[in-house]
Design a protein around this motif. Structure first.
Motif, short mmCIF file in Angstrom:
data_model
loop_
_atom_site.label_atom_id
_atom_site.label_comp_id
_atom_site.label_asym_id
_atom_site.label_seq_id
_atom_site.Cartn_x
_atom_site.Cartn_y
_atom_site.Cartn_z
N UNK A 1 -24.62 27.01 -14.72
CA UNK A 1 -24.70 26.47 -16.38
C UNK A 1 -23.64 26.95 -17.40
N UNK A 2 -22.76 27.95 -16.81
CA UNK A 2 -22.07 28.83 -17.51
C UNK A 2 -21.19 27.77 -18.40
N UNK A 3 -20.80 28.16 -19.70
CA UNK A 3 -20.02 27.46 -20.27
C UNK A 3 -18.88 28.23 -21.25
N UNK A 4 -19.30 29.64 -21.50
CA UNK A 4 -18.49 30.42 -22.29
C UNK A 4 -18.43 31.73 -21.68
N UNK A 5 -17.10 32.35 -21.41
CA UNK A 5 -16.90 33.69 -21.09
C UNK A 5 -16.13 34.41 -21.96
N UNK A 6 -16.32 35.56 -22.40
CA UNK A 6 -15.23 36.49 -23.13
C UNK A 6 -15.55 37.86 -22.36
N UNK A 7 -14.20 38.41 -22.13
CA UNK A 7 -14.17 39.87 -21.63
C UNK A 7 -12.98 40.36 -22.31
N UNK A 8 -13.43 41.68 -22.88
CA UNK A 8 -12.68 42.56 -23.81
C UNK A 8 -12.81 43.86 -23.20
N UNK A 9 -11.31 44.25 -22.56
CA UNK A 9 -11.35 45.50 -21.71
C UNK A 9 -10.04 46.25 -21.85
N UNK A 10 -10.08 47.47 -22.48
CA UNK A 10 -8.94 48.19 -22.85
C UNK A 10 -8.39 48.48 -21.51
N UNK A 11 -7.12 48.62 -20.90
CA UNK A 11 -6.72 49.03 -19.88
C UNK A 11 -7.27 48.09 -18.73
N UNK B 1 -17.49 23.90 -13.40
CA UNK B 1 -17.01 22.56 -14.15
C UNK B 1 -17.63 22.73 -15.74
N UNK B 2 -18.69 23.56 -16.08
CA UNK B 2 -19.04 23.25 -17.33
C UNK B 2 -18.26 24.23 -18.35
N UNK B 3 -17.49 25.43 -17.57
CA UNK B 3 -16.91 26.27 -18.62
C UNK B 3 -15.70 25.54 -19.45
N UNK B 4 -16.14 25.78 -20.52
CA UNK B 4 -15.05 25.23 -21.87
C UNK B 4 -14.36 26.50 -22.76
N UNK B 5 -14.72 27.43 -22.45
CA UNK B 5 -14.25 28.62 -23.23
C UNK B 5 -13.96 29.81 -22.40
N UNK B 6 -12.85 30.27 -22.34
CA UNK B 6 -12.29 31.38 -21.48
C UNK B 6 -11.63 32.36 -22.27
N UNK B 7 -11.98 33.26 -22.76
CA UNK B 7 -11.33 34.26 -23.76
C UNK B 7 -11.22 35.74 -22.89
#
Length: 711
Positions: free
Chosen positions: A608-618, A634-640
Motif C-alpha cells: 500500500x506504500x505511496x510515499x517514501x522519503x529518505x534523508x541520510x548524511x553520507x 505500483x502505488x508509489x507516487x512520491x520518492x524523495x
C-alpha cells in the motif's frame, strides 16, 4: 475415493446455491460498502457492472461529497467525465493537493452548480479562472484556494465578487504578499491563513511584505468567529500577517471564539497587536487560543483573557511555568473538562512550579502534572515533546503513570527522556552503548547486548513492569504516537542549508531502546508512529513486534536510532516492513543509510506504500534497486531521497524514474538530490506543499492544529 465429473459439477452447483451473493445484501449494507470506494471508481467503473450498482453508485449519500484530495490516480479526463455525470449532485468537492492536474481542469468545476463547499488548496488556478468558476457557484459558502504570484484581484468579475460576499469560510494559502480574496468576503465567520511567502525570489532578490498597489486594505471581520494564521519561517510572512491583523486591532469581532497564530522563531509584539490582545481580554470569551511565544512570555495576558468552553490550547515554545499554567489557564479545573487538545511542545518549564531559577533538566513537579491530568480528563491530543520532562524517584508519580489516567487519548507526543524508568535505571549499570560518544569520527568496537526478537521473550525479561510498558497498555485506542529526543533536530530544516552536526541526546534518554520500542506493539490501533533519537537501539528487535502487532500502521517515521555512526537496526527494519501491509508513508532519517537491493526488496512487501522519503548524511543508494522497487510498487507516487551521492548520480536516477513511470502515475513526484548541496533549498521550494508539510520535513504533528479545523 475419486469423484466422477458429474459429482464434481453437482457439488459445485450446491456450493454456489448455498453461497452468499453480494447483490443479495440490503441496499443499506451495500451503500456502506460502496462508501469506501473512491468516487471516481464508483461513477466511472463500478456502476457499469450491473443495474443495481448503477442505481446505488449514484445515491445521494455517495455523490453528495466527492473527495479527490488523495486519489493519486485521478487525471484530467476522469475529472471531466465525473463532473459531466454527477456534477449537479455534488455539494462538497475536495480537490486539495491535486498539484498534478492542469489548471484547465478547474473549468469543469463549473458544472457543479449546487456546490456549497470547495477545496482547491494546492491546485493551479489563475485569477481569471477563479473568477469564471466562482461566477457560476451561487450557493458556495466555504472556499479554500492558493494565492500565487501574479494573482490580481482586479480581474475578479462582479458575479465572482457576489459569490465571495456570501462565503462564510475561507482558507487561503499565500505564496505572494496579497490580501487575496479576503476583502471580497464580507460575511466571513472562519478565516484560515497559511503564509508560505519566501524572503527571496528565485533570482535572489529580497522580497517586500508590502501588498500590491491598488489592493483593498479593509478585510471584513465583523462576523468573524475563528481566526487562524500559520506562518512559515521568514520576515516577509510576519510583515504580511501584521497587515491582516491591523483591522482586528481596531475593532475586535464580538463573536470571536478562536484566535490562533502559529509563528516559528521570534515574532515580536507591537503596539497594534498589544491593543488587539487587550481588546480581546475585555470583549470576548475564547474557546481556542494559540499565540507567538513573544506575546505570552513575561506578560500577564493569560491572567486577563476569559475562556468559555475551551477545546484547544497551544503554548508551544513558551516559557510558561507550571504554576502559571495551573493558576491562569486551568483555573483549578473548573473550566477545562471541555479541553480535547493541548500543545505544550517546547514549553520547557510547563511542569515546574517556577521557571526563574530552574534548569531545563531538573525534575518535574508531579503535582502540577497530576492537576493537569485531573482537570483535563477528556484530552484526546497531548503534545509534551521538545522538552526535558524528568520524573523523580517518587513511587507512583512518574509521568507515564500519571498520563495513563487519560483514557481518551488518541494522539500523544513525548520526549525520549520522559519515558525512562528511573527506579529501574538506578538498579542496573549503564549499558555499554551509553559510554560511547555520539560522534561521527573514529569507530569504537563494543560488545552488543543480545535482545530477544519476539514478544514472548521480551515478556520473560519482565519489561512489562516498566512504567512505559504500563502506559502503552493503558492507552489501547491510541492512533498516533511520537517519541522524539528533546535535543533532536532534523538534518533538513525548512529554508536553511542542511544541518551537519546534531546535538547529543539527553543523559536520561541513554537507556531508552529496544525494550521501550517493543512496548509500543501493544497499541493495536496505532496508525502513525514517529521515533527519533533513541540512543540505545542495539538491534531494533522491537520494530519487528510493532510490524506484527500494529496491523493498522499507515505512517512510520524513524530518525537517528542507535549509534550515529552505524545503521544498527537495518535487519530488524527489513523484517518489520514485510508485515506492514497497510503502510502508506515511510520516512527514514539516518546517517550512513544504505538504500540497497535488500532494503528495497523488503520495502516491496508494503503493497500500500505511496510515499517514501529518505534523508541520510553520507548515505548511499543503488539506482537499479530503486528502479526495481518503483516498478514493483505500483502505488508509489512520491520518492524523495536526500543522500550523500553525487549530483550526477542523483539527477540521472531522478530522470530515469520520471521517464519510466510518469505516464502511468500522473501524481508522481520525484526529488533525488545531495543532502549537503548548496542548492537544496531551491529544490525544496518546488516540492508540492502536501508532501513537504506531511512527510518530507520532520516536525511534531500532535495537536499542531485544533481538531477538525478544516474538512
Amino acid at each position: 475415493f475419486f469423484s466422477s465429473p458429474q459429482e464434481i459439477v453437482s457439488r459445485e452447483s450446491e456450493e454456489e446455491s448455498n453461497g452468499i451473493n453480494l447483490m443479495e445484501f440490503s441496499d443499506e449494507i451495500l451503500l456502506h460498502i460502496l462508501s469506501y470506494v473512491p468516487c471516481t471508481d464508483l461513477v466511472l467503473n463500478v456502476r457499469r457492472t450491473c443495474r443495481k450498482l448503477a442505481t446505488l453508485c449514484l445515491d445521494k449519500s455517495l455523490t453528495h461529497t466527492v473527495l479527490l484530495q488523495k486519489d493519486y490516480k485521478v487525471n484530467k479526463d476522469k475529472v471531466k467525465q465525473l463532473m459531466r455525470d454527477i456534477g449537479k449532485e455534488i455539494y462538497q468537492l475536495n480537490m486539495a493537493g491535486c498539484y498534478w492536474l492542469p489548471s484547465s481542469t478547474i473549468d469543469h468545476v463549473t458544472r457543479c452548480k449546487n456546490l456549497v463547499k470547495l477545496n482547491l488548496s494546492g491546485c493551479h488556478i489563475t485569477s481569471l479562472r477563479l473568477s469564471k468558476m466562482l461566477s457560476t457557484l451561487q450557493h458556495l459558502r466555504s472556499l479554500a484556494i492558493d494565492v500565487n504570484p501574479g494573482f490580481d484581484a482586479s480581474q475578479l468579475s462582479s458575479e465572482c465578487k457576489a459569490t465571495l460576499s456570501r462565503v462564510s469560510e475561507l482558507k487561503q494559502t499565500l505564496y505572494t504578499p496579497s490580501y487575496g480574496v479576503v476583502p471580497c468576503c464580507t460575511s466571513l465567520e472562519k478565516l484560515l491563513l497559511y503564509f508560505e511567502i519566501l524572503d527571496r525570489s528565485r533570482e535572489g532578490f529580497m522580497l517586500s511584505g508590502q501588498l500590491m498597489v491598488g489592493e483593498s486594505n479593509v478585510p471584513h471581520y465583523q462576523n468573524l468567529r475563528i481566526f487562524y494564521a500559520r506562518l512559515a519561517p521568514g520576515y516577509v510572512n510576519q510583515e504580511v500577517v501584521r497587515l491582516y491583523l491591523a483591522v482586528l486591532s481596531d475593532r475586535t469581532p464580538e463573536n470571536l471564539h478562536a484566535f490562533l497564530i502559529s509563528a516559528p522563531g521570534s515574532f515580536a509584539e507591537t503596539g497594534a497587536t498589544k491593543n488587539l490582545l487587550d481588546s480581546m481580554a475585555r470583549n470576548v470569551r475564547l474557546d481556542a487560543l494559540q499565540l507567538p511565544k513573544a506575546w505570552i512570555n513575561g506578560s500577564g495576558l493569560l491572567q486577563h483573557l476569559k475562556f468559555k468552553n475551551p477545546f484547544y490550547f497551544s503554548f508551544s515554545r513558551c516559557t510558561l511555568s507550571g504554576g502559571h499554567l495551573i493558576q491562569r489557564v486551568i483555573n483549578g479545573g473548573k473550566d477545562l473538562k471541555s479541553l480535547t487538545s493541548l500543545n505544550l511542545s517546547g514549553c520547557v518549564h510547563c511542569l515546574a512550579p517556577e521557571s526563574l531559577f530552574r534548569k531545563a533538566e531538573d525534575d518535574i513537579d508531579s503535582n502540577i502534572l497530576e492537576s493537569l491530568v485531573v482537570s483535563c480528563c477528556n484530552l484526546r491530543h497531548l503534545n509534551l515533546s521538545a522538552a526535558h520532562h524528568h520524573s523523580s524517584e517518587s513511587i507512583g508519580n512518574h509521568l507515564c503513570q500519571l498520563l495513563s489516567r487519560l483514557k481518551h487519548l488518541l494522539s500523544l507526543a513525548l520526549p525520549v527522556c520522559s519515558i525512562t524508568d528511573v527506579a529501574a535505571n538506578m538498579e542496573k549499570p549503564p549499558v555499554a552503548s551509553t559510554l560511547v560518544p555520539q560522534t561521527l569520527g573514529r569507530k569504537v568496537r563494543i560488545g552488543i547486548q543480545t535482545y530477544p526478537r519476539n514478544l514472548a521473550d521480551q515478556a520473560n525479561q519482565k519489561i512489562e513492569s516498566s512504567v512505559f510498558w504500563a502506559l502503552m497498555g493503558s492507552l489501547r485506542f491510541l492512533e498516533t504516537l511520537e517519541i522524539i529526543g528533546s535535543s533532536f533536530s532534523s538534518a533538513m530544516p525548512r529554508n536553511e542549508p542542511a544541518i551537519r552536526n546534531s546535538l547529543p541526546p539527553c543523559v536520561r534518554a541513554q537507556s531508552v531502546g529496544d525494550s521501550e520500542v517493543a512496548a509500543i506493539s501493544q497499541l493495536t490501533y496505532l496508525q502513525s508512529l514517529t521515533l527519533a533519537q533513541l540512543p540505545n537501539i542495539l538491534t531494533g528487535s522491537g520494530l519487528i513486534n510493532i510490524g506484527l502487532q500494529c496491523q493498522h500502521l499507515r505512517t512510520l517515521s524513524l530518525a537517528n536510532l542507535g549509534m550515529m555512526g552505524k545503521m544498527v537496526y537495518m535487519s530488524a527494519l527489513m523484517d518489520m516492513l514485510k508485515h506492514c501491509k497497510c503502510l502508506r508513508d515511510l520516512r527514514l532519517e539516518q546517517p550512513y543509510f544504505c538504500a540497497g537491493a535488500q532494503f528495497f526488496q523488503a520495502l516491496s512487501h508494503c503493497s500500500s506504500l505511496q510515499r517514501l522519503c529518505i534523508v541520510s548524511r553520507s548515505g548511499t543508494l543503488q539506482s537499479d534497486a530503486v528502479m526495481s522497487f518503483m516498478a514493483n510498487c505500483l502505488e508509489v507516487i512520491m520518492c524523495h531521497m536526500f543522500m550523500g551521492e553525487s549530483l550526477t548520480v542523483c539527477k540521472n536516477l531522478q530522470q530515469s524514474i520520471v521517464r519510466s513511470f510518469q505516464a502511468d502515475r500522473p501524481a508522481l513526484n520525484v526529488v533525488i538530490f545531495p543532502l549537503l548541496h548548496e542548492d537544496l533549498t531551491e529544490v525544496i521550494r518546488d516540492v508540492p506543499m502536501r508532501h513537504l508539510d506531511e512527510i518530507t520535513l520532520f516536525k511534531s504533528r500532535v495537536a499542531e492544529e485544533p481538531p477538525n479545523l478544516w474538512w
